[in-house]
Design a protein around this motif. Structure first.
Motif, PDB file in Angstrom:
ATOM      1  N   GLN A   1       0.822  -1.206   0.000  1.00  0.00           N
ATOM      2  CA  GLN A   1       0.000   0.000   0.000  1.00  0.00           C
ATOM      3  C   GLN A   1       0.862   1.265   0.000  1.00  0.00           C
ATOM      4  OE1 GLN A   1      -3.252  -0.525  -0.446  1.00  0.00           O
ATOM      5  NE2 GLN A   1      -2.654  -2.681  -0.404  1.00  0.00           N
ATOM      6  N   SER A   2       2.150   1.113   0.313  1.00  0.00           N
ATOM      7  CA  SER A   2       3.015   2.281   0.366  1.00  0.00           C
ATOM      8  C   SER A   2       3.384   2.729  -1.042  1.00  0.00           C
ATOM      9  CB  SER A   2       4.281   1.962   1.167  1.00  0.00           C
ATOM     10  OG  SER A   2       5.016   0.940   0.528  1.00  0.00           O
ATOM     11  N   LYS A   3       3.983   3.905  -1.136  1.00  0.00           N
ATOM     12  CA  LYS A   3       4.391   4.443  -2.432  1.00  0.00           C
ATOM     13  C   LYS A   3       5.322   3.462  -3.135  1.00  0.00           C
ATOM     14  CE  LYS A   3       7.008   8.289  -4.428  1.00  0.00           C
ATOM     15  NZ  LYS A   3       8.076   7.464  -5.017  1.00  0.00           N
ATOM     16  N   LYS A   4       5.044   3.215  -4.397  1.00  0.00           N
ATOM     17  CA  LYS A   4       5.882   2.314  -5.168  1.00  0.00           C
ATOM     18  C   LYS A   4       7.192   2.998  -5.517  1.00  0.00           C
ATOM     19  CE  LYS A   4       2.639  -0.637  -4.841  1.00  0.00           C
ATOM     20  NZ  LYS A   4       2.773  -1.745  -3.881  1.00  0.00           N
ATOM     21  N   GLN A   5       8.272   2.291  -5.336  1.00  0.00           N
ATOM     22  CA  GLN A   5       9.603   2.861  -5.460  1.00  0.00           C
ATOM     23  C   GLN A   5      10.108   2.762  -6.902  1.00  0.00           C
ATOM     24  OE1 GLN A   5      11.350   4.044  -2.357  1.00  0.00           O
ATOM     25  NE2 GLN A   5       9.162   3.994  -1.930  1.00  0.00           N
ATOM     26  N   LEU A   6      10.615   3.863  -7.423  1.00  0.00           N
ATOM     27  CA  LEU A   6      11.182   3.891  -8.765  1.00  0.00           C
ATOM     28  C   LEU A   6      12.706   3.890  -8.671  1.00  0.00           C
ATOM     29  CD1 LEU A   6      11.043   4.144 -11.844  1.00  0.00           C
ATOM     30  CD2 LEU A   6      10.874   6.639 -11.543  1.00  0.00           C
TER      31      LEU A   6
ATOM     32  N   ASP B   1      12.074  14.513 -18.094  1.00  0.00           N
ATOM     33  CA  ASP B   1      10.667  14.351 -18.482  1.00  0.00           C
ATOM     34  C   ASP B   1      10.250  12.886 -18.394  1.00  0.00           C
ATOM     35  OD1 ASP B   1      10.451  17.058 -18.934  1.00  0.00           O
ATOM     36  OD2 ASP B   1      10.570  16.911 -21.120  1.00  0.00           O
ATOM     37  N   PHE B   2      11.145  11.990 -18.777  1.00  0.00           N
ATOM     38  CA  PHE B   2      10.835  10.561 -18.736  1.00  0.00           C
ATOM     39  C   PHE B   2      10.561  10.105 -17.310  1.00  0.00           C
ATOM     40  CE2 PHE B   2      12.350   6.168 -18.198  1.00  0.00           C
ATOM     41  CZ  PHE B   2      11.478   5.511 -19.054  1.00  0.00           C
ATOM     42  N   ILE B   3      11.421  10.491 -16.370  1.00  0.00           N
ATOM     43  CA  ILE B   3      11.206  10.095 -14.981  1.00  0.00           C
ATOM     44  C   ILE B   3       9.901  10.691 -14.438  1.00  0.00           C
ATOM     45  CG2 ILE B   3      12.112  10.274 -12.618  1.00  0.00           C
ATOM     46  CD1 ILE B   3      14.929  10.208 -13.863  1.00  0.00           C
ATOM     47  N   HIS B   4       9.660  11.958 -14.750  1.00  0.00           N
ATOM     48  CA  HIS B   4       8.397  12.576 -14.307  1.00  0.00           C
ATOM     49  C   HIS B   4       7.196  11.826 -14.878  1.00  0.00           C
ATOM     50  CE1 HIS B   4      10.742  16.464 -13.444  1.00  0.00           C
ATOM     51  NE2 HIS B   4      10.275  16.021 -12.292  1.00  0.00           N
TER      52      HIS B   4
ATOM     53  N   ASN C   1      16.779  14.672  -8.535  1.00  0.00           N
ATOM     54  CA  ASN C   1      15.940  15.870  -8.597  1.00  0.00           C
ATOM     55  C   ASN C   1      14.651  15.658  -9.370  1.00  0.00           C
ATOM     56  OD1 ASN C   1      17.936  17.153  -7.155  1.00  0.00           O
ATOM     57  ND2 ASN C   1      18.893  18.101  -8.939  1.00  0.00           N
ATOM     58  N   SER C   2      14.607  14.619 -10.212  1.00  0.00           N
ATOM     59  CA  SER C   2      13.398  14.332 -10.990  1.00  0.00           C
ATOM     60  C   SER C   2      12.408  13.475 -10.216  1.00  0.00           C
ATOM     61  CB  SER C   2      13.775  13.644 -12.306  1.00  0.00           C
ATOM     62  OG  SER C   2      14.580  14.492 -13.105  1.00  0.00           O
ATOM     63  N   GLY C   3      12.800  12.984  -9.030  1.00  0.00           N
ATOM     64  CA  GLY C   3      11.852  12.307  -8.165  1.00  0.00           C
ATOM     65  C   GLY C   3      12.000  10.810  -8.036  1.00  0.00           C
ATOM     66  N   ALA C   4      13.050  10.218  -8.630  1.00  0.00           N
ATOM     67  CA  ALA C   4      13.268   8.787  -8.432  1.00  0.00           C
ATOM     68  C   ALA C   4      13.618   8.517  -6.975  1.00  0.00           C
ATOM     69  CB  ALA C   4      14.378   8.283  -9.351  1.00  0.00           C
ATOM     70  N   ASP C   5      13.369   7.304  -6.531  1.00  0.00           N
ATOM     71  CA  ASP C   5      13.588   6.938  -5.131  1.00  0.00           C
ATOM     72  C   ASP C   5      14.977   6.374  -4.876  1.00  0.00           C
ATOM     73  OD1 ASP C   5      10.773   7.336  -4.034  1.00  0.00           O
ATOM     74  OD2 ASP C   5      10.421   6.037  -5.766  1.00  0.00           O
ATOM     75  N   MET C   6      15.600   5.837  -5.908  1.00  0.00           N
ATOM     76  CA  MET C   6      16.931   5.269  -5.789  1.00  0.00           C
ATOM     77  C   MET C   6      17.501   5.093  -7.184  1.00  0.00           C
ATOM     78  SD  MET C   6      15.706   1.491  -4.545  1.00  0.00           S
ATOM     79  CE  MET C   6      17.350   0.868  -4.332  1.00  0.00           C
ATOM     80  N   MET C   7      18.781   4.723  -7.264  1.00  0.00           N
ATOM     81  CA  MET C   7      19.374   4.520  -8.591  1.00  0.00           C
ATOM     82  C   MET C   7      20.405   3.416  -8.546  1.00  0.00           C
ATOM     83  SD  MET C   7      21.853   7.871  -8.927  1.00  0.00           S
ATOM     84  CE  MET C   7      20.781   8.954  -7.947  1.00  0.00           C
TER      85      MET C   7
ATOM     86  N   ALA D   1       4.437  -5.649  -6.325  1.00  0.00           N
ATOM     87  CA  ALA D   1       5.824  -5.496  -5.917  1.00  0.00           C
ATOM     88  C   ALA D   1       6.017  -4.126  -5.292  1.00  0.00           C
ATOM     89  CB  ALA D   1       6.754  -5.674  -7.111  1.00  0.00           C
ATOM     90  N   ASN D   2       7.109  -3.966  -4.572  1.00  0.00           N
ATOM     91  CA  ASN D   2       7.393  -2.693  -3.906  1.00  0.00           C
ATOM     92  C   ASN D   2       7.948  -1.645  -4.847  1.00  0.00           C
ATOM     93  OD1 ASN D   2       8.022  -5.040  -1.824  1.00  0.00           O
ATOM     94  ND2 ASN D   2       7.229  -3.302  -0.671  1.00  0.00           N
ATOM     95  N   GLY D   3       8.517  -2.090  -5.960  1.00  0.00           N
ATOM     96  CA  GLY D   3       9.105  -1.116  -6.868  1.00  0.00           C
ATOM     97  C   GLY D   3       9.455  -1.706  -8.209  1.00  0.00           C
ATOM     98  N   GLY D   4       9.848  -0.828  -9.125  1.00  0.00           N
ATOM     99  CA  GLY D   4      10.258  -1.232 -10.458  1.00  0.00           C
ATOM    100  C   GLY D   4      11.585  -0.589 -10.819  1.00  0.00           C
ATOM    101  N   ILE D   5      12.335  -1.282 -11.664  1.00  0.00           N
ATOM    102  CA  ILE D   5      13.657  -0.820 -12.093  1.00  0.00           C
ATOM    103  C   ILE D   5      13.617  -0.554 -13.592  1.00  0.00           C
ATOM    104  CG2 ILE D   5      16.110  -1.404 -12.238  1.00  0.00           C
ATOM    105  CD1 ILE D   5      15.466  -3.470  -9.906  1.00  0.00           C
ATOM    106  N   ILE D   6      13.994   0.654 -13.981  1.00  0.00           N
ATOM    107  CA  ILE D   6      14.026   1.025 -15.396  1.00  0.00           C
ATOM    108  C   ILE D   6      15.467   1.301 -15.793  1.00  0.00           C
ATOM    109  CG2 ILE D   6      13.246   2.666 -17.140  1.00  0.00           C
ATOM    110  CD1 ILE D   6      10.745   3.120 -15.532  1.00  0.00           C
ATOM    111  N   GLY D   7      15.949   0.573 -16.794  1.00  0.00           N
ATOM    112  CA  GLY D   7      17.318   0.740 -17.239  1.00  0.00           C
ATOM    113  C   GLY D   7      17.427   1.060 -18.718  1.00  0.00           C
ATOM    114  N   THR D   8      17.095   0.096 -19.564  1.00  0.00           N
ATOM    115  CA  THR D   8      17.313   0.242 -20.999  1.00  0.00           C
ATOM    116  C   THR D   8      16.612   1.477 -21.562  1.00  0.00           C
ATOM    117  OG1 THR D   8      17.631  -2.135 -21.299  1.00  0.00           O
ATOM    118  CG2 THR D   8      16.979  -0.868 -23.241  1.00  0.00           C
ATOM    119  N   ALA D   9      15.369   1.707 -21.167  1.00  0.00           N
ATOM    120  CA  ALA D   9      14.624   2.851 -21.713  1.00  0.00           C
ATOM    121  C   ALA D   9      15.288   4.167 -21.333  1.00  0.00           C
ATOM    122  CB  ALA D   9      13.179   2.818 -21.220  1.00  0.00           C
TER     123      ALA D   9
END
Length: 259
Positions: free
Chosen positions: A14-19, A252-255, A42-48, A227-235
């Protein structure tokens, strides 16, 4: 400065999904790494996750392979990456995970590598080709000494018994790839409902992140239903490689994913 160690709530869907955004260090230009790190935060991702370039990235698809090749041509090294990270560590508040292959880390010296991670503000590691038995025998205590998390990967082909074993060894999160294919493969379904349902039912101790194949907000929303979060790499890496005005497009993509 952020605390190196981090934890997310393991079964609280139920918590915020992590990007989590992945990119390869040293692209498009060698000195762009710090700008990309700050942009992701600064674009709002939760981790990298920051990929450490390697000459034979066998688990990666064509786009990230190209990123590795470019970064190496640009002169990116592990030592250079640590220097870049140290230069901005007091500005970065979200977790940074280093992802790469074991051979360059061993060449650097595993404990020396972990010490540098700790001094550079790195929170944890993902090394997909480090066998769990080797991890338990030789490396787990060193990681703990430097307060670094370690994440293992599972696939739809991984048995429930092994998923639980890898979850028991992991800290930070458990990385569930959507198939046993390479990153960026367009011919696979990221939303394997049976697979995601099974993972959600296993009462894992770590937060669950889904990766490989998430390209847009719909993909992210679909996989994070269980799931708690998703990982975006290739895009994301594709934007860095193919656009001269990558700063605006990457932000813009992260937003677009989180809004």
């Amino acid at each position: 400065m952020k605390d190196n160690n981090f934890q997310l709530p393991a079964s609280n869907f139920q918590s915020k999904k992590q990007l989590n955004i992945y990119f390869t260090a040293g692209i498009p230009q060698l000195e762009d790494t710090t700008e990309i790190i700050k942009l992701i935060q600064n674009s709002g991702a939760d981790m990298m996750e920051i990929g450490m370039p390697y000459s034979d990235p066998v688990a990666d698809g064509e786009i990230i392979q190209k990123a590795h090749e470019l970064a190496l041509r640009n002169g990116m090294t592990i030592a250079k990456l640590f220097s870049q990270l140290k230069s901005i560590k007091n500005e970065i508040k979200i977790p940074i995970i280093l992802m790469g292959y074991i051979n360059p880390v061993l060449s650097f010296g595993f404990e020396n590598f972990c010490r540098e991670c700790s001094e550079s503000g790195v929170s944890g590691l993902i090394i997909p080709d480090l066998p769990p038995i080797e991890f338990e025998k030789n490396y787990r205590e060193i990681l703990a000494k430097y307060n670094l998390t370690f994440t293992f990967l599972v696939t739809p082909e991984t048995s429930d018994e092994r998923i639980k074993y890898l979850d028991s060894l992991s800290s930070g999160f458990l990385y569930a790839v959507s198939s046993s294919s390479t990153t960026g493969n367009e011919n696979k379904s990221i939303n394997n409902e049976d697979y995601l349902n099974n993972l959600a039912s296993l009462n894992l101790k770590n937060p669950l992140f889904i990766g490989f194949g998430i390209k847009n907000k719909k993909d992210f929303d679909d996989v994070t239903k269980k799931a708690n979060g998703g990982i975006i790499g290739t895009a994301f890496v594709k934007i860095l490689l193919e656009n001269e005005n990558w700063k605006e497009k990457a932000s813009d993509f992260i937003h677009s994913i989180i809004n």
